[in-house]
Design a protein around this motif. Structure first.
Motif, short mmCIF file in Angstrom:
data_model
loop_
_atom_site.label_atom_id
_atom_site.label_comp_id
_atom_site.label_asym_id
_atom_site.label_seq_id
_atom_site.Cartn_x
_atom_site.Cartn_y
_atom_site.Cartn_z
N ARG A 397 28.99 -26.92 -14.80
CA ARG A 397 29.43 -26.74 -16.18
C ARG A 397 29.41 -25.26 -16.57
N GLU A 398 28.32 -24.56 -16.31
CA GLU A 398 28.19 -23.18 -16.77
C GLU A 398 28.99 -22.21 -15.90
N PHE A 399 28.96 -22.40 -14.58
CA PHE A 399 29.63 -21.45 -13.69
C PHE A 399 31.15 -21.60 -13.76
N ASP A 400 31.64 -22.85 -13.91
CA ASP A 400 33.08 -23.05 -14.08
C ASP A 400 33.58 -22.36 -15.35
N GLU A 401 32.76 -22.43 -16.40
CA GLU A 401 33.14 -21.78 -17.66
C GLU A 401 33.29 -20.27 -17.46
N LEU A 402 32.36 -19.67 -16.73
CA LEU A 402 32.44 -18.23 -16.47
C LEU A 402 33.67 -17.89 -15.63
N ALA A 403 33.92 -18.71 -14.63
CA ALA A 403 35.07 -18.45 -13.76
C ALA A 403 36.37 -18.54 -14.54
N THR A 404 36.49 -19.58 -15.36
CA THR A 404 37.71 -19.74 -16.16
C THR A 404 37.86 -18.61 -17.16
N ARG A 405 36.78 -18.26 -17.79
CA ARG A 405 36.81 -17.21 -18.82
C ARG A 405 37.24 -15.86 -18.24
N THR A 406 36.85 -15.57 -16.99
CA THR A 406 37.10 -14.23 -16.42
C THR A 406 38.20 -14.22 -15.36
N GLY A 407 38.76 -15.40 -15.03
CA GLY A 407 39.76 -15.44 -13.96
C GLY A 407 39.14 -15.43 -12.59
N GLY A 408 37.84 -15.76 -12.51
CA GLY A 408 37.13 -15.76 -11.23
C GLY A 408 37.12 -17.13 -10.60
N SER A 409 35.99 -17.49 -9.96
CA SER A 409 35.92 -18.77 -9.26
C SER A 409 34.46 -19.20 -9.12
N TYR A 410 34.28 -20.49 -8.89
CA TYR A 410 32.97 -21.04 -8.56
C TYR A 410 33.15 -21.99 -7.39
N VAL A 411 32.45 -21.73 -6.29
CA VAL A 411 32.55 -22.58 -5.11
C VAL A 411 31.14 -22.93 -4.64
N LEU A 412 31.03 -24.10 -4.01
CA LEU A 412 29.76 -24.55 -3.43
C LEU A 412 29.76 -24.28 -1.93
N ALA A 413 28.64 -23.78 -1.40
CA ALA A 413 28.46 -23.57 0.03
C ALA A 413 27.19 -24.30 0.45
N GLU A 414 27.35 -25.30 1.31
CA GLU A 414 26.22 -26.13 1.70
C GLU A 414 25.42 -25.54 2.85
N ASN A 415 26.09 -24.76 3.71
CA ASN A 415 25.40 -24.24 4.88
C ASN A 415 25.93 -22.83 5.19
N ALA A 416 25.49 -22.31 6.34
CA ALA A 416 25.85 -20.95 6.70
C ALA A 416 27.36 -20.79 6.86
N ALA A 417 27.99 -21.75 7.55
CA ALA A 417 29.43 -21.63 7.81
C ALA A 417 30.22 -21.63 6.51
N SER A 418 29.87 -22.51 5.58
CA SER A 418 30.61 -22.58 4.33
C SER A 418 30.35 -21.35 3.47
N LEU A 419 29.17 -20.72 3.60
CA LEU A 419 28.91 -19.48 2.87
C LEU A 419 29.81 -18.36 3.39
N VAL A 420 29.95 -18.28 4.71
CA VAL A 420 30.84 -17.27 5.29
C VAL A 420 32.27 -17.46 4.78
N ARG A 421 32.75 -18.72 4.83
CA ARG A 421 34.11 -18.99 4.38
C ARG A 421 34.29 -18.64 2.92
N ALA A 422 33.30 -18.97 2.10
CA ALA A 422 33.40 -18.70 0.67
C ALA A 422 33.51 -17.21 0.39
N LEU A 423 32.66 -16.41 1.04
CA LEU A 423 32.71 -14.96 0.79
C LEU A 423 33.96 -14.32 1.37
N GLU A 424 34.39 -14.79 2.55
CA GLU A 424 35.61 -14.23 3.13
C GLU A 424 36.83 -14.56 2.29
N SER A 425 36.81 -15.75 1.68
CA SER A 425 37.95 -16.11 0.83
C SER A 425 38.04 -15.21 -0.40
#
Length: 748
Positions: A397-425
Motif C-alpha cells: 500500500r505505502e510503497f506503491d503510492e510512492l512509486a505512483t506519485r514519483t513515476g518510480g516502481s515497487y517490486v518484490l524480491a524473494e531471493n538473491a536471483a530475484s534481487l539481481v533481476r530487480a536491480l538490473e531492471s
C-alpha cells in the motif's frame, strides 16, 4: 548460251549490282558482234534476244511486289499475325512507261520477313512462280516474344534465284506506360524495442542495514542451493552494480546506509549497542531511530570514486532499526544543486516497512509525502527484499503510492536471483519479450537489440511486445523490421516513424464521410533510376502507433507537365511491400517518365482488407488445354474484354501467362479493373496503352501446373468504394537536379 542464262534467271551477287543473267547475256550478245558481219536471220535473232533480256531485267527489278502493312506489337506473349501480299506487276521501263509484260520463269520462290539483323525465324514460306492469280496472300503467325527485340524497320521479301522483291514496313511496339517488378520473397520479420532517449543517470542508493537483514535467504550456486544472510546478498549485489556503473563512468552516484551503526539491546532495552567493526566513525550522540548515513555524496562516479563506498560496504553489518522514510527524505535533499539534465532516481533495498522506536522526531508516511510536495523530478524505486508476510499488505500500500506519485516502481524480491533481476531492471540492461498470439514466448532480448521471429509467419499474425508492465500488440506478415520505442513519458510502447526520403505526409480520411482515420500517407522523395522514376509511398499513424500492412492499395500517379496539364497516369495496385522497413512501404518505378514533368500528383485508396474479386477462376479452366483462351467479358464493365495466353515452360524459360485486356471506343478507361494471379508470380510486367485502348499483363510463374494458379479480377469501383483516401491529392516535386539520387537499373 543467252537462252540458258535468261532461263536460269540468276540474280546479283550483291543487291547493288546487275543480275548475273543480265551480265552473262549481255556478254554473249557483245561476243556476236566481235564475230563480224552477221547475216539477217542471225541479226534478227540477236535483236529478239536483246529485247527479251530487257524485259527480263525489268521483271527482275519490279515484276513482283511484296508488301505488308505496319504492325502493332501488343505484347511479347500474344501471337502476332503478319499479312504479306505478293502481287504480279507489269514491269516499268526507265522512261516510266509500262513495258511489254514478260513472265518470270517458273520455279520456287521464298517469302520471308527480315530486318537489319537478318531473317526472323518462323517467317519463311515457299511460293510457286509464276503466280496463278495476280496476287497471293500469306499469313505469318508468330509469338510476340520473337519480335520483341526486332525492327523497328522490317522488310517483306520475296527471293527468287537471288532476285529480291522487297518493301519495308514498320514494327511499332504498343506504347503507353510500363510497370515491371519482381515480387519480394519475405524472410522472418524482426522486432527491435529501444528505450527512451535517457538523460545521464543520477542515482542515490539506500541500503537497509537493520537487524532483520540478518535473516537467511536462498542463494543459487552451481550444482546446489544454499542460504546466506540477506545482508550479505544485498551487499554483494550492490557492489557488483556499483562496479558496473563505475566502468561506464557516465553516471552520478550517491550511497546511504540506515540502521547499521547503533541499536538497542533486545535483552536490555535501555542499553545502546554500537557496531565496533564498522569502517567509518560513529557519532557519539547517534540514536537508532536516526541512524542514517551519507556514505558517498551524490556526484561523479568512476573507478577512482568506487573504493570510497566499497570499504564501508564490506564492513557494514545488520544492526539496528528501519528509519526508511527519514533516509528517503534526506536523499531527496541530496539532489539539491544536482545537474538539471540528469535522470534522477532513489533506489532503496529494504526488507521491511518504516520503523523508528522511541524517536525524538519520527518520520512517517505523511512527512515523506510533505517532503515530496509537488516535485516530480526524482523517481523512487523500492525493492522489497524478503519482506515478511505480515508486513506485505502495508508495504504494498505505502510503497506503491510512492512509486505512483514519483513515476518510480515497487517490486518484490524473494531471493538473491530475484534481487539481481530487480536491480538490473532499474539500472542495468533491460530485457523485453515477444510472444505469439497463443502467449508463447518467441524470444527475449536486451532493449535496443533485435528479436527475429522464427519461424516466419505464413500469413499476417499478431504478436505481443512486452517490457515490464508495458506491452503493445502488433501484426506482422514477414520481412518487416519493426522498430518500437518506449515513449518519453515511459507509459507506452510506440512505433518509430519511418522518415527515409523526407516524406510529405497527407492524412487519410474515410471516403464516405471525410473523418480522420489517424493514418497518413507519406510521399517520400522520388528516386531517379535508369529506367524511370521510383516513387516510395508509406503508411504510418499520426500518433506513432504501429501500422500493419493494409490488405489493399490503389495508387494513381499523374505526371504534371510544365503547363500544368495532366499527362497519362501510372497505376500501381500490386501489394509488393519493401522488406526490412519499420513501416509499410510500397515502392514503384514509373518507367519512361515524361520529359518536362517536374511534378507528380498522387491519389491513394487504402483498405485494411482486400476487396473480394468479381471473378476468380483457375487458369486451367480458362484455357481448357489450349494455349490461348477464348475472349471473355468482365462483369459490370461495359466494353471490356480479355483473353489469357499461355507460354509453357521451356528450358530455362519459366511458365508465362499473359492477359490481354481490350476496351472498345465507348467503354470505360484503362485501369477500370485489377488483374492478379495467385499465388504470387515470380515476375510481373504491366503495360497500359491508352492510345490503343489495351493493356497487357504478363506473369512469370514459379510452378508448371496451371491448376495451381487463379486469375482474379477486381473492379476499381469496388476498390474505391468505402476505402480510405487522401484528404486531398498529394503533389510532390520530381526534379532531375543533383540532389536527386540516380541509381542504375537493378539486375534481376
Amino acid at each position: 548460251n543467252s537462252d540458258r542464262s535468261m532461263s536460269d534467271f540468276w540474280g546479283p551477287a550483291d543487291v547493288r549490282s546487275e543480275p548475273f543473267f543480265v551480265i552473262a547475256t549481255e556478254g554473249n550478245l557483245r561476243g556476236t558482234i566481235a564475230l563480224g558481219t552477221m547475216n539477217p536471220p542471225l541479226q534478227k535473232r540477236r535483236e529478239i534476244l536483246a529485247m527479251h533480256l530487257g524485259g527480263l531485267a525489268l521483271a527482275a527489278r519490279s515484276g513482283l511486289q511484296t508488301s505488308s502493312g505496319d504492325l502493332l506489337l501488343n505484347n511479347d506473349v500474344e501471337d502476332v499475325s503478319i499479312d504479306v501480299t505478293v502481287r504480279s506487276e507489269s514491269p516499268v521501263s526507265s522512261n516510266g512507261k509500262a513495258a511489254a509484260p514478260v513472265a518470270l520463269p517458273a520455279g520456287e520462290a521464298s517469302v520471308f520477313i527480315r530486318d537489319r539483323e537478318g531473317r526472323i525465324p518462323g517467317t519463311t514460306r515457299s511460293l510457286q512462280l509464276p503466280l496463278t492469280l495476280q496476287q497471293t496472300e500469306l499469313d505469318f503467325n508468330l509469338p510476340g516474344s520473337d519480335l520483341a527485340e526486332r525492327g523497328p524497320i522490317l522488310q517483306a521479301t520475296t527471293l527468287f534465284r537471288g532476285n529480291q522483291f522487297m518493301q519495308p514496313f514498320l514494327l511499332r511496339a504498343s506504347g503507353g506506360i510500363k510497370i515491371a517488378f519482381d515480387p519480394y520473397q519475405y524472410g522472418p520479420p524482426q522486432v527491435t524495442l529501444s528505450g527512451p532517449s535517457r538523460k545521464r543517470a543520477s542515482v542515490m542508493f539506500i541500503l537497509d542495514c537493520s537487524s532483520s537483514m540478518s535473516e537467511m535467504t536462498d542463494v543459487e550456486a552451481p550444482g546446489d542451493q544454499r542460504q546466506m544472510p540477506r545482508m550479505e546478498v544485498a551487499k554483494s549485489v550492490l557492489a557488483n552494480l556499483l562496479e558496473q556503473l563505475a566502468d561506464r563512468g557516465d553516471a552520478r552516484v550517491g550511497v546511504r546506509f540506515y540502521g547499521h551503526r547503533v541499536g538497542w539491546n533486545l535483552r536490555k532495552p535501555e542499553e545502546l549497542l554500537r557496531q565496533s567493526e564498522y569502517a567509518n566513525k560513529i557519532p557519539d550522540d547517534l540514536v537508532p531511530s536516526e541512524d542514517v548515513e551519507l556514505v558517498l555524496p551524490l556526484g561523479r562516479f568512476d573507478d577512482v570514486t568506487l573504493p570510497r563506498v566499497l570499504t564501508p560496504l564490506k564492513s557494514v553489518k545488520p544492526w539496528g532499526e528501519t528509519p526508511l522514510y527519514l533516509s528517503i527524505i534526506n536523499a531527496l535533499a541530496d539532489f539539491t544543486g544536482d545537474d538539471a539534465n540528469t535522470e534522477r532516481s532513489i533506489v532503496v533495498v529494504t526488507d521491511g516497512v518504516n520503523y523508528q522506536f522511541n524517536s525524538r522526531s519520527p518520520k512517517g508516511r505523511a512527512d515523506l509525502l510533505a517532503a515530496l510536495g509537488n516535485r516530480n523530478d526524482v523517481k523512487i524505486h523500492i525493492v522489497g527484499f524478503g519482506i515478511p508476510s505480515g508486513q506485505r499488505a502495508q508495504a504494498t500500500r505505502e510503497f506503491d503510492e510512492l512509486a505512483t506519485r514519483t513515476g518510480g516502481s515497487y517490486v518484490l524480491a524473494e531471493n538473491a536471483a530475484s534481487l539481481v533481476r530487480a536491480l538490473e531492471s532499474l539500472l542495468g540492461p533491460s530485457y523485453y519479450t515477444v510472444s505469439d498470439a497463443a502467449s508463447r514466448e518467441i524470444g527475449q532480448a536486451q532493449v535496443g537489440t533485435s528479436i527475429t521471429i522464427i519461424p516466419a509467419p505464413e500469413h499476417a499474425q499478431y504478436y505481443t511486445v512486452a517490457l515490464d508492465k508495458l506491452s503493445d500488440r502488433i501484426e506482422l506478415a514477414g520481412g518487416e523490421s519493426a522498430e518500437l520505442a518506449i515513449s518519453r513519458n515511459q507509459k507506452q510502447i510506440e512505433a518509430v516513424p519511418y522518415t527515409k526520403g523526407d516524406p510529405k505526409f497527407t492524412p487519410l480520411v474515410e471516403s464516405v464521410a471525410p473523418r480522420s482515420t489517424g493514418l497518413m500517407i507519406g510521399a517520400h522523395r522520388p528516386i531517379w533510376m535508369a529506367e524511370g522514376v521510383r516513387f516510395p509511398v508509406s503508411i504510418q499513424h499520426e500518433n506513432h502507433q504501429f501500422t500493419p500492412r493494409p490488405g489493399e492499395f490503389w495508387i494513381e500517379v499523374t505526371p504534371v507537365a510544365e503547363d500544368r496539364r495532366p499527362l497519362p497516369k501510372y497505376l500501381f495496385y500490386d501489394l509488393n511491400y519493401e522488406p526490412g522497413t519499420s513501416a509499410p512501404v510500397l515502392s514503384w518505378t514509373a518507367e519512361n517518365w515524361p520529359e518536362g514533368a517536374k511534378q507528380a500528383q498522387l491519389q491513394v485508396f487504402v483498405k485494411q482488407r482486400a476487396t473480394p474479386p468479381i471473378s476468380a477462376v483457375r487458369l486451367d479452366e480458362l484455357t481448357k488445354g489450349s494455349e490461348i483462351s477464348s475472349q471473355r467479358t468482365v462483369e459490370g464493365i461495359a466494353g471490356m474484354q480479355y483473353r489469357v495466353i499461355v507460354r509453357p515452360a521451356s528450358g530455362s524459360s519459366p511458365l508465362q501467362v499473359g492477359v490481354v485486356e481490350r476496351l472498345t471506343a465507348d467503354s470505360a478507361t484503362l485501369g477500370s479493373a485489377k488483374f492478379e494471379i495467385a499465388p504470387t508470380p515470380r515476375r510481373v510486367v504491366r503495360r497500359f496503352d491508352a492510345e490503343n485502348r489495351l493493356a497487357t499483363h504478363m506473369f512469370e510463374l514459379s510452378g508448371i501446373d496451371l491448376a495451381s494458379y487463379e486469375l482474379r479480377i477486381t473492379r476499381r469501383s469496388d476498390v474505391v468504394a468505402n476505402a480510405m483516401t487522401l484528404s486531398e491529392p498529394a503533389v510532390i516535386s520530381v526534379s532531375d537536379s543533383n540532389n536527386i539520387l540516380r541509381l542504375p537499373t537493378a539486375s534481376r
